[in-house]
Design a protein around this motif. Sequence first.
Motif, PDB file in Angstrom:
ATOM      1  N   LEU A  44      37.667 -21.148-106.274  1.00 12.49           N
ATOM      2  CA  LEU A  44      38.857 -20.409-106.707  1.00 12.49           C
ATOM      3  C   LEU A  44      39.597 -21.147-107.821  1.00 12.49           C
ATOM      4  CD1 LEU A  44      40.223 -19.243-103.226  1.00 12.49           C
ATOM      5  CD2 LEU A  44      39.092 -17.848-104.949  1.00 12.49           C
ATOM      6  N   GLN A  47      38.541 -20.709-111.438  1.00  7.62           N
ATOM      7  CA  GLN A  47      38.767 -19.413-112.071  1.00  7.62           C
ATOM      8  C   GLN A  47      40.045 -19.399-112.909  1.00  7.62           C
ATOM      9  OE1 GLN A  47      38.202 -15.983-109.462  1.00  7.62           O
ATOM     10  NE2 GLN A  47      36.876 -17.203-108.106  1.00  7.62           N
ATOM     11  N   GLU A 112      44.106 -17.147-106.644  1.00 10.63           N
ATOM     12  CA  GLU A 112      43.473 -16.040-105.944  1.00 10.63           C
ATOM     13  C   GLU A 112      42.115 -15.708-106.564  1.00 10.63           C
ATOM     14  OE1 GLU A 112      46.869 -13.071-104.322  1.00 10.63           O
ATOM     15  OE2 GLU A 112      46.699 -13.166-106.504  1.00 10.63           O
ATOM     16  N   GLU A 113      41.319 -14.928-105.837  1.00 11.62           N
ATOM     17  CA  GLU A 113      40.065 -14.423-106.380  1.00 11.62           C
ATOM     18  C   GLU A 113      40.374 -13.582-107.623  1.00 11.62           C
ATOM     19  OE1 GLU A 113      36.248 -14.365-106.796  1.00 11.62           O
ATOM     20  OE2 GLU A 113      36.948 -15.055-104.815  1.00 11.62           O
TER      21      GLU A 113
END
Length: 429
Positions: A44, A47, A112-113
Amino acid sequence: MSSTLNYNEKKVDASAAKLLFASGFGTDAAHLSAQRKLEVFRKLSRQNTRSKASVMHVSLNFIKEDTLDSTKLIQITGDYMRGIGFDKQPYLVYQHFDAGHPHVHLVSVAIEEGGRRMPTQRLGWEASLAVARVIDQFYGLHPMGDRHSRQNIQLERVPLHRIRYGEMSTWMAISSVVSQVEKSYNTGSLPQFNAVLNQFGIMADAGRPGSRLHANRGLIYYLLDEQGKRVGKAIKSSNIFGSPTLKLLERRFAVNEMSRGALRMRLRYHLDKALISGANQAEMETRLRAQGIRIVFNTNPEGKVFGATFIDNGARSVFNDWELGKKYHYETFLSIARVPDNNMLGPVLPNIGLSQEANGLQLTCSDQTKDAAEAPGGEPQEESRLYPGNELPVFEILRDHLYYDKDRYRQQRALSKRKQQRKGLELGL
């Protein structure tokens, strides 16, 4: 992230903690490897490479009277994470056993994703405290949120006394004591600020010269045990109530300089009365204790006395001997305290007072709460009040905790003398 995980995993390896619960890892805590934990968090955090702070590390503290088994702790932490909006994130719950009160550490990631960074600004003061109060009421706990709220630090301050590790939350103890000392004591330097804090079992550490902490002008606070050794986890100044950073303290020292004249005169007056009393140790100790005055002899790492710090808990001010004048040189008071003439002390533990018989010293530290006996000459002494530090010995030997630097010490002393001379002070009179 790896450092946060390592901190908790090392506690587990030392049997000072255990992994209580894991959420969002696809398996239970008992079968979760350290590598798997790191992989899930990094998946995560990678990202969003722009975010410099992606780790969420929170400690929930309770008191001994709260009866909490593993099941209830898992329920409480789950409700807490749901309340602050992190229940969909992978998170770990570590139960720690290295303090005198029950507490757990929560580790998660704020990405977050999809790469969106979750808002964590002022999380501890706003969402966290609001959720904590609801949890307290629902589970019938002693108010956790109230103990950490800004309002209650101001309204229900911890009395200034020596803090024992484990008697309360370390954060709460340090925040309350440091806030009171910073606002009410007139100090002119970090060592003087520490002279007051040491009375209450706290140290403000700016780092050893050459260290990363020192180079970044950082400041951490931690508790001291009865031997003056660090105990428990250090807390960054920015995480303490009021953010008493080094920069803020230096501004406070500069402001304090303008009002030190009258405080210096008061201290000299009472030291003069104590010296006139016949230079008798017992009588001097009684007189100084009645005014809340303590004398701390500072030693270098080899045990040689190089100066004295006068802590006036009555007027809440601190001065070094050279700030007061030649008449108040540390050797004057060393001779009265019967410290060996060579000024070379044996093995002296930091923060240990001279209330024990050692090297010919017999200094008592009993509370003087009744009217003091009449001084020579028939002049009655003032009644002793319970000033902060009243339970401590009047005379104390303190090993320098702040990385004694002889050249820096001499520079500070010379600078202080020049300042006083510019103000027209008559040193030595």
